[in-house]
Design a protein around this motif. Structure first.
Motif, PDB file in Angstrom:
ATOM      1  N   PRO A   5       0.808  -1.239   0.000  1.00  0.00           N
ATOM      2  CA  PRO A   5       0.000   0.000   0.000  1.00  0.00           C
ATOM      3  C   PRO A   5       0.834   1.279   0.000  1.00  0.00           C
ATOM      4  CG  PRO A   5      -0.866  -1.577   1.595  1.00  0.00           C
ATOM      5  CD  PRO A   5       0.371  -2.194   1.031  1.00  0.00           C
ATOM      6  N   VAL A   6       1.959   1.290   0.721  1.00  0.00           N
ATOM      7  CA  VAL A   6       2.728   2.535   0.818  1.00  0.00           C
ATOM      8  C   VAL A   6       3.198   3.006  -0.567  1.00  0.00           C
ATOM      9  CG1 VAL A   6       4.936   1.320   1.246  1.00  0.00           C
ATOM     10  CG2 VAL A   6       4.635   3.687   2.028  1.00  0.00           C
ATOM     11  N   LEU A   7       3.520   2.063  -1.452  1.00  0.00           N
ATOM     12  CA  LEU A   7       3.960   2.459  -2.797  1.00  0.00           C
ATOM     13  C   LEU A   7       2.771   2.917  -3.635  1.00  0.00           C
ATOM     14  CD1 LEU A   7       6.641  -0.253  -3.733  1.00  0.00           C
ATOM     15  CD2 LEU A   7       6.974   1.990  -2.674  1.00  0.00           C
ATOM     16  N   GLU A   8       1.653   2.188  -3.507  1.00  0.00           N
ATOM     17  CA  GLU A   8       0.444   2.579  -4.242  1.00  0.00           C
ATOM     18  C   GLU A   8       0.053   4.015  -3.894  1.00  0.00           C
ATOM     19  OE1 GLU A   8      -0.991   1.095  -6.575  1.00  0.00           O
ATOM     20  OE2 GLU A   8      -0.650  -1.064  -6.398  1.00  0.00           O
ATOM     21  N   ASN A   9       0.107   4.332  -2.607  1.00  0.00           N
ATOM     22  CA  ASN A   9      -0.306   5.666  -2.153  1.00  0.00           C
ATOM     23  C   ASN A   9       0.628   6.770  -2.646  1.00  0.00           C
ATOM     24  OD1 ASN A   9      -2.341   4.364  -0.822  1.00  0.00           O
ATOM     25  ND2 ASN A   9      -1.318   4.398   1.184  1.00  0.00           N
ATOM     26  N   ALA A  10       1.924   6.487  -2.632  1.00  0.00           N
ATOM     27  CA  ALA A  10       2.900   7.519  -3.007  1.00  0.00           C
ATOM     28  C   ALA A  10       2.852   7.804  -4.512  1.00  0.00           C
ATOM     29  CB  ALA A  10       4.303   7.087  -2.592  1.00  0.00           C
ATOM     30  N   HIS A  11       2.460   6.786  -5.256  1.00  0.00           N
ATOM     31  CA  HIS A  11       2.438   6.873  -6.710  1.00  0.00           C
ATOM     32  C   HIS A  11       1.760   8.147  -7.229  1.00  0.00           C
ATOM     33  CE1 HIS A  11       2.881   4.311 -10.389  1.00  0.00           C
ATOM     34  NE2 HIS A  11       3.884   3.903  -9.634  1.00  0.00           N
ATOM     35  N   ALA A  12       0.607   8.442  -6.668  1.00  0.00           N
ATOM     36  CA  ALA A  12      -0.197   9.567  -7.144  1.00  0.00           C
ATOM     37  C   ALA A  12       0.545  10.891  -6.971  1.00  0.00           C
ATOM     38  CB  ALA A  12      -1.521   9.613  -6.392  1.00  0.00           C
ATOM     39  N   GLN A  13       1.398  10.935  -5.960  1.00  0.00           N
ATOM     40  CA  GLN A  13       2.149  12.172  -5.723  1.00  0.00           C
ATOM     41  C   GLN A  13       3.426  12.214  -6.590  1.00  0.00           C
ATOM     42  OE1 GLN A  13       3.092  12.716  -1.570  1.00  0.00           O
ATOM     43  NE2 GLN A  13       3.356  14.940  -1.811  1.00  0.00           N
ATOM     44  N   ILE A  14       3.998  11.045  -6.819  1.00  0.00           N
ATOM     45  CA  ILE A  14       5.311  11.001  -7.462  1.00  0.00           C
ATOM     46  C   ILE A  14       5.239  11.096  -8.993  1.00  0.00           C
ATOM     47  CG2 ILE A  14       7.322   9.522  -7.874  1.00  0.00           C
ATOM     48  CD1 ILE A  14       6.771   8.432  -4.956  1.00  0.00           C
ATOM     49  N   VAL A  15       4.346  10.314  -9.580  1.00  0.00           N
ATOM     50  CA  VAL A  15       4.364  10.206 -11.046  1.00  0.00           C
ATOM     51  C   VAL A  15       4.133  11.555 -11.752  1.00  0.00           C
ATOM     52  CG1 VAL A  15       3.291   9.111 -13.049  1.00  0.00           C
ATOM     53  CG2 VAL A  15       3.874   7.738 -11.049  1.00  0.00           C
ATOM     54  N   PRO A  16       3.139  12.350 -11.343  1.00  0.00           N
ATOM     55  CA  PRO A  16       2.986  13.650 -12.031  1.00  0.00           C
ATOM     56  C   PRO A  16       4.222  14.539 -11.876  1.00  0.00           C
ATOM     57  CG  PRO A  16       1.055  13.148 -10.676  1.00  0.00           C
ATOM     58  CD  PRO A  16       2.099  12.135 -10.321  1.00  0.00           C
ATOM     59  N   ALA A  17       4.865  14.474 -10.703  1.00  0.00           N
ATOM     60  CA  ALA A  17       6.072  15.286 -10.495  1.00  0.00           C
ATOM     61  C   ALA A  17       7.210  14.819 -11.405  1.00  0.00           C
ATOM     62  CB  ALA A  17       6.512  15.215  -9.029  1.00  0.00           C
ATOM     63  N   LEU A  18       7.332  13.504 -11.573  1.00  0.00           N
ATOM     64  CA  LEU A  18       8.369  12.973 -12.457  1.00  0.00           C
ATOM     65  C   LEU A  18       8.112  13.400 -13.895  1.00  0.00           C
ATOM     66  CD1 LEU A  18       8.781   9.274 -11.222  1.00  0.00           C
ATOM     67  CD2 LEU A  18      10.376  11.177 -10.869  1.00  0.00           C
ATOM     68  N   ARG A  19       6.856  13.241 -14.317  1.00  0.00           N
ATOM     69  CA  ARG A  19       6.525  13.595 -15.700  1.00  0.00           C
ATOM     70  C   ARG A  19       6.804  15.064 -15.974  1.00  0.00           C
ATOM     71  NH1 ARG A  19       3.104  10.506 -19.083  1.00  0.00           N
ATOM     72  NH2 ARG A  19       2.550   8.482 -18.225  1.00  0.00           N
ATOM     73  N   SER A  20       6.467  15.881 -15.011  1.00  0.00           N
ATOM     74  CA  SER A  20       6.681  17.316 -15.187  1.00  0.00           C
ATOM     75  C   SER A  20       8.188  17.631 -15.234  1.00  0.00           C
ATOM     76  CB  SER A  20       5.978  18.055 -14.054  1.00  0.00           C
ATOM     77  OG  SER A  20       6.544  19.323 -13.877  1.00  0.00           O
ATOM     78  N   ALA A  21       8.955  17.045 -14.316  1.00  0.00           N
ATOM     79  CA  ALA A  21      10.397  17.334 -14.277  1.00  0.00           C
ATOM     80  C   ALA A  21      11.096  16.786 -15.516  1.00  0.00           C
ATOM     81  CB  ALA A  21      11.025  16.731 -13.018  1.00  0.00           C
ATOM     82  N   PHE A  22      10.804  15.557 -15.888  1.00  0.00           N
ATOM     83  CA  PHE A  22      11.492  14.929 -17.020  1.00  0.00           C
ATOM     84  C   PHE A  22      11.075  15.572 -18.350  1.00  0.00           C
ATOM     85  CE2 PHE A  22      12.262  10.544 -14.765  1.00  0.00           C
ATOM     86  CZ  PHE A  22      12.892  11.217 -13.730  1.00  0.00           C
TER      87      PHE A  22
END
Lengths: 336, 336
Positions: A5-22
């Motif tokens: 669950p901890v990874l599932e939950n963090a995903h929503a915060q991390i992926v948009p930030a990665l896409r934006s930065a990359f």
């Protein structure tokens, strides 16, 4: 493998930030990174593949929380940076090792060429540096220092790895050092990054460092087990015995060689001959197992997971944060 | 080629600083860098070869002086960083381009392998970053930002270069952009780095930026001329026509292609055929010359040298500093 669950939950915060930065990369480099991350296919068409499990950025977010801060927006640059570095290492290593498969797809260099993949990987590291430098944490410069030192250590570790290639004699000590430099240093960076950005006190940093370093060795030990005994669905599409076929001096091999038995001598001979066939790989797999390589690597992984969890005992953590660290630590267990 | 006095003088300050900084690398990576820099031979024995001319670190020192500071110890980290980045780019590019000779010797990857050379190059960049981060200038973080942005631009430029490989149509505009990204950005960084570390006012920075950017294009234009018409002693041991043999889309080629003549069409055909023989290369060399590629590239180099020098006119510089900048600018002249 179902994600905790901890990874599932963090995903929503991390992926948009990665896409934006990359997204700041030039079009040529972005095509490589978008493919590598599983966001686009080889022709540039958007796809949705679960690419990275997000262990390292999640650790960065948890560490900010462990330092007594809510894992809010200020923690995100650290998460982006460690995931950039993680993928930088994948891109560079796949080129150097000539690995053709990762995450159930062809590696980026197979599609875009070795030069372009090297550039894209390196660009990801630089992007991570810039992301940290422009974060609004008053501790961002310390974070950049940590990030640079980590990459320098990883590069030295990969150099050690290349030098060990095709060697018939590899000590456990050298193999563990290579693991500490090449992979555990990144895990340690991930888990301290969030805390550094949050200005955590030295004692918190020290315990997180032990957690990250121990867990990094455990993850690598587990990976090394999978590299010999893993089924393709556990190894991103690689055939069993993959690491032995490539005659990689991994932990199970180093443990088995240490035995100084007839089996160890035969294994040594195997490592000296390039391009082994499937029957030879199967035989070498048996030799490693007979020499105790499988068992001792599994023991190492288990003991390091325990060490990682123990390091957190002295920290005053909210229950959900401790659970998050524990869920990720469990992924390092050999029977996970 | 005899070095101008400004480079000879800076050498004594730069080389010991480089040796000390690069000594922090792990033994495996250090062996590659020491060889590449001309400090050791392939077997690790000390040698004394004049390796790098030191243009970029000298520019960094001059820029500190241009900002009104004595080029004392505080300017050295900038000089080390830009030289680290310059050599990082050499190491990575030689691997990607498969170039086997540089500075009258075999390139590092021929001796140490492509993986090890890539790691060593990347490690040099990281070392430069760390050197800046630990300098005692109050403007060091700005310098790190400049350094990172520069490398990001260079990587994007090299990606553009790789993408252009084997293309039969290359516009002058695209070729100039590639040059600006890949090589002029580093020259610009070198000449602004010292000024940034010294906290120079915006107007000084701006003029130095124009000097660096213009001179960078001039140096590349001159290099592109040598890549076709240079004698081996001018090109580090490469045979004449080297760039055409590799079918590199350099400035002379782009200018000649722009003509839309029969010669341009024949040149286009040449670029489409891999592995041209010596007679074909000689013929293509004529076609580039006939198409005006040589003349227009020389004109570009000359005009950029003039632009570089003009940019300094508005700055209040001590006479020896101005002379230093002029001596280096003269090296970009096509007839130098």
């Amino acid at each position: 493998m179902k994600l905790p669950p901890v990874l599932e939950n963090a995903h929503a915060q991390i992926v948009p930030a990665l896409r934006s930065a990359f997204g700041a990369l030039s079009p040529e480099l972005r095509a490589v990174v978008d493919y590598h991350m599983g966001w686009r296919d080889a022709k540039g068409r958007p796809v949705e593949k679960q690419s990275s499990k997000g262990v390292r950025p999640t650790l960065a977010l948890l560490a900010t929380a462990a330092a007594g801060h809510a894992p809010d927006a200020s923690a995100v640059p650290g998460a982006v940076a460690v995931e950039a570095l993680h993928n930088c290492a994948f891109l560079l290593d796949d080129v150097m090792d000539g690995d053709r498969h990762r995450r159930q797809r062809e590696t980026a260099w197979v599609v875009f060429g070795k030069g372009m993949s090297t550039l894209a990987g390196t660009a990801l590291f630089v992007l991570g540096n810039a992301t940290l430098l422009r974060s609004d944490s008053p501790h961002r410069h310390e974070a950049v220092g940590l990030y640079d030192d980590t990459f320098a250590t990883m590069l030295a570790g990969q150099a050690l790895d290349l030098e060990m290639e095709g060697a018939s004699e590899v000590s456990v000590e050298r193999c563990v050092r290579m693991t500490e430099w090449k992979t555990a240093s990144l895990m340690r960076c991930a888990v301290t990054m969030g805390a550094v950005l949050a200005g955590a006190p030295a004692q918190v940093l020290e315990q997180l460092r032990v957690y990250g370093e121990s867990l990094g060795v455990a993850f690598q030990a587990r990976d090394d087990l999978l590299g010999i005994w893993g089924a393709p669905h556990e190894t991103g599409g690689r055939p069993p015995g993959f690491d032995l076929k490539a005659r990689k001096a991994t932990l199970p091999v180093a443990f088995a060689l240490e035995e100084r038995s007839a089996a160890a001598d035969q294994l040594r001979e195997f490592l000296l001959r390039p391009g082994p066939g499937d029957a030879e790989v199967a035989r070498a797999t048996e030799l490693v197992e007979k020499g105790g390589g499988r068992e001792r690597t599994a023991e190492l992984a288990s003991s390091k997971v325990t060490a990682a969890l123990t390091a957190l005992d002295s920290l005053d953590l909210a229950e959900d944060i401790r659970r998050g660290f524990a869920e990720i630590a469990a992924m390092g267990r050999p029977d996970h």
